[in-house]
Design a protein around this motif. Sequence first.
Motif, mmCIF file in Angstrom:
data_model
loop_
_atom_site.group_PDB
_atom_site.id
_atom_site.type_symbol
_atom_site.label_atom_id
_atom_site.label_comp_id
_atom_site.label_asym_id
_atom_site.label_seq_id
_atom_site.Cartn_x
_atom_site.Cartn_y
_atom_site.Cartn_z
ATOM 1 N N LYS A 22 29.517 41.550 51.687
ATOM 2 C CA LYS A 22 30.661 40.710 52.047
ATOM 3 C C LYS A 22 30.220 39.441 52.778
ATOM 4 C CE LYS A 22 34.212 44.307 52.250
ATOM 5 N NZ LYS A 22 35.210 44.997 53.112
ATOM 6 N N HIS A 23 29.205 39.557 53.613
ATOM 7 C CA HIS A 23 28.737 38.402 54.386
ATOM 8 C C HIS A 23 27.231 38.257 54.192
ATOM 9 C CE1 HIS A 23 32.490 37.706 56.674
ATOM 10 N NE2 HIS A 23 32.670 38.999 56.433
ATOM 11 N N SER A 78 26.346 40.522 59.980
ATOM 12 C CA SER A 78 25.432 39.597 59.297
ATOM 13 C C SER A 78 24.732 38.707 60.315
ATOM 14 C CB SER A 78 26.212 38.755 58.290
ATOM 15 O OG SER A 78 25.339 38.009 57.484
ATOM 16 N N THR A 89 25.461 29.974 53.725
ATOM 17 C CA THR A 89 26.174 31.153 54.202
ATOM 18 C C THR A 89 27.381 31.391 53.304
ATOM 19 O OG1 THR A 89 27.306 29.670 55.755
ATOM 20 C CG2 THR A 89 25.493 30.984 56.630
ATOM 21 N N GLU A 137 38.767 35.679 57.242
ATOM 22 C CA GLU A 137 37.336 35.780 56.944
ATOM 23 C C GLU A 137 36.664 34.413 56.783
ATOM 24 O OE1 GLU A 137 35.431 38.600 56.937
ATOM 25 O OE2 GLU A 137 37.260 39.514 57.698
ATOM 26 N N CYS A 186 30.892 34.359 52.365
ATOM 27 C CA CYS A 186 31.634 35.607 52.572
ATOM 28 C C CYS A 186 32.440 35.900 51.317
ATOM 29 C CB CYS A 186 32.546 35.534 53.794
ATOM 30 S SG CYS A 186 34.029 34.529 53.578
ATOM 31 N N LEU A 240 33.544 33.049 58.803
ATOM 32 C CA LEU A 240 32.373 32.507 58.108
ATOM 33 C C LEU A 240 31.959 31.185 58.741
ATOM 34 C CD1 LEU A 240 30.318 32.045 55.784
ATOM 35 C CD2 LEU A 240 32.240 31.168 54.425
ATOM 36 N N ALA A 249 31.168 39.605 59.543
ATOM 37 C CA ALA A 249 30.524 38.374 59.975
ATOM 38 C C ALA A 249 29.571 38.662 61.136
ATOM 39 C CB ALA A 249 31.575 37.340 60.383
ATOM 40 N N TRP A 269 22.206 40.052 55.481
ATOM 41 C CA TRP A 269 23.624 40.299 55.184
ATOM 42 C C TRP A 269 24.221 41.343 56.095
ATOM 43 C CZ3 TRP A 269 19.978 40.793 51.023
ATOM 44 C CH2 TRP A 269 19.356 42.054 50.932
ATOM 45 N N ARG A 329 30.495 31.819 62.274
ATOM 46 C CA ARG A 329 29.121 32.329 62.173
ATOM 47 C C ARG A 329 28.154 31.233 61.737
ATOM 48 N NH1 ARG A 329 29.469 35.416 57.741
ATOM 49 N NH2 ARG A 329 27.808 34.671 56.376
#
Length: 702
Positions: A136-137, A213, A48, A23, A50, A27, A210, A206, A30
Amino acid sequence: MKEYKHVNYLWDDAKAKSLEGDEVALLLYRSNLLGSDLRITNYGGGNTSCKMIDKDPLTGEEVEVMWIKGSGGDIGTLKKSGLAALYVERLRNLEKVYRGIEHEDEMVELFNHCIFDLASKAPSIDTPLHGFLPFKHIDHLHPDAAIAIAAAKDGKKITQELFNGQIGWVEWQKPGFDLGLQLRACLEENPGIRGIMLGSHGLFTWGDTAYESYVNSLDVIEACATYLEENYGKTRPVFGGQKVESIAAEDRKEQAAQLAPILRGFCSSERPMIGHFTDDEKVLEYINSNDLERLAPLGTSCPDHFLRTKIQPLVLNLDKNADLSDVEAVKAQLAPLFDDYRAMYTEYYETCKHENSPAIRDRNPVIILYPGVGMFAFAKDKQTTRVAAEFYINAINVMKGSEAVSEYTSLPRQEAFNIEYWLLEEAKLQRMPKPKPLSGKIALVTGSAGGIGKAIAKKFANEGAVVVLNDMNAERLAGAEEEFIGLFGKDAVTTAELDVTNQEQIEEALKKAALAFGGVDIIVNNAGLSISKTIEDHTQKDWDLLYNVLVKGQFLVTQAATKVLKAQAIGGDVVNIVSKNALVSGPNNAGYGSAKAAQLHLSRLNAAELGAAGVRVNVVNPDAVISDSNIWAGGWAEGRAKAYGVTVEELPAYYAKRTLLNQIILPDDIANACFTFVGGNLSKSTGNVLNVDGGVAMAFVR
């Protein structure tokens, strides 16, 4: 693949699939995609994060951890080392000790009690904004299109109607713990929303993954940009219509190049500044408009914008076609404008300051607007200056959008001050590395694509200067530029093809220096060649070439640079690379040696004349710098070897043995000598000669 008009869709499924299960890697992927598009977020702006489940290194229990961009980072270039990792539960438990908005700055220190990864970057002030949202993101971005709506007088209503209630609204609030609580409250009051607009600030979006988002962010920004585009010019002309017509592009560059050193002088009244110029069409549309006079004093809205650009720009009262050749007359016209700006900024500070506010900072403008011509920016280094200009273009885009759909509103001055002189911002500034000795300085070293010249330019860049690389050989110059960009970044260098005997090329090189950096501070006359022949074999062509390059070249470059140095009126340095041959008589050296003697005395004459302008003129006398030097081409090595009765291969050792220190002289040795003159420790010295020859007693000046 989705199609967008106003943002770039860059997601690569294959790349993302290779990162599945990590993750943090997703992140970063992204973040880098979002940060690569300035329409999505500005440099260093936004954040940003996560959230993921990980094992507590002490208990082995599964805990929720949030990874988030750390303080001072940029999502476009973000790496794992730039992230902070915190226990989510501990972060949320800080609410139990939160004493209210007047004490929220103290919460930043408490973030350290929530650190999960001890190698983390320091958490930023935005940390609770992400921590109190359950997703989460999360992407917190500063897209121009969204801020245009956020900064509009009717922004809340527009957001509600445009997104049918799917985007929440939180009024302006300085980033911090309280704003995080407000975001949570907004979500609780509006369950199911896909994002939140922050008044005058930016956007929160959000997703559960990923990718979700990322796409949610693009979708919302695209909707905002499309809405603005549909409304440009719908009810009134953009920025109230055109008031001033731009002059031709080449004329704009000419005016800017003449004016930049004058402006730089004013803006460097407290510390040296580096300049940047742009005549981007977005800038021209704004500065040439009827609304400029009304909008410019309002300043910007997004905190990131005015932190970089100051509370408001300075608008020049110069005619776009003004004759700028009379420097003193131009200065007389501009001086009252700068006086007024400094007075305005001082009043702003005195009116808004708190008991514990940091001392007032530089009173000069960062952004200067010249209707019909373009925009100048001045800051401590080139990257900061360029980014400030980019931020003001962001602000222009925001004003354009807000005015198209409603009425642009800026932050109240007290709120702006509270951000600009925020103690947390001051602490961030204090943590920054100490400026290097040549920070804020601009150097032009002739013949700097190789040999001694490149070594000098490299030394100066290492010490913080920006450099104007130049050479007669375009291929060699291109190679040097690539090398310098690799070493120091694109902001540290510009280039110019330059023959020092060509006055037009000299002026063009200085024009490039003015447009790229604002002027010049340090001139090193290094370009040269050598011819070693007996008096019988020496030709008039040899003689003319030596005197044209060495003596006339030094004269022409210094003469042209003097105009720029005097326009800036902040002093400067001229360092002339001469030779031990200016002082030592030897065989087979009539042309070169006498030309070097002329260079040396011309340096003395210039020192005597330019001292009143604060310009120091000094000399470095090398000898036998063989490594990577053009001086040994064209038969010089053979000529000197013949004169001394040795072979060419024996020359380096011969030169070393005849010195008092028995040392071979390298280009870096000459570079260090040049830095000695310009680095600040000899600021009260001029007319000096520094020998860098290993010790040749015959070359002692006294």
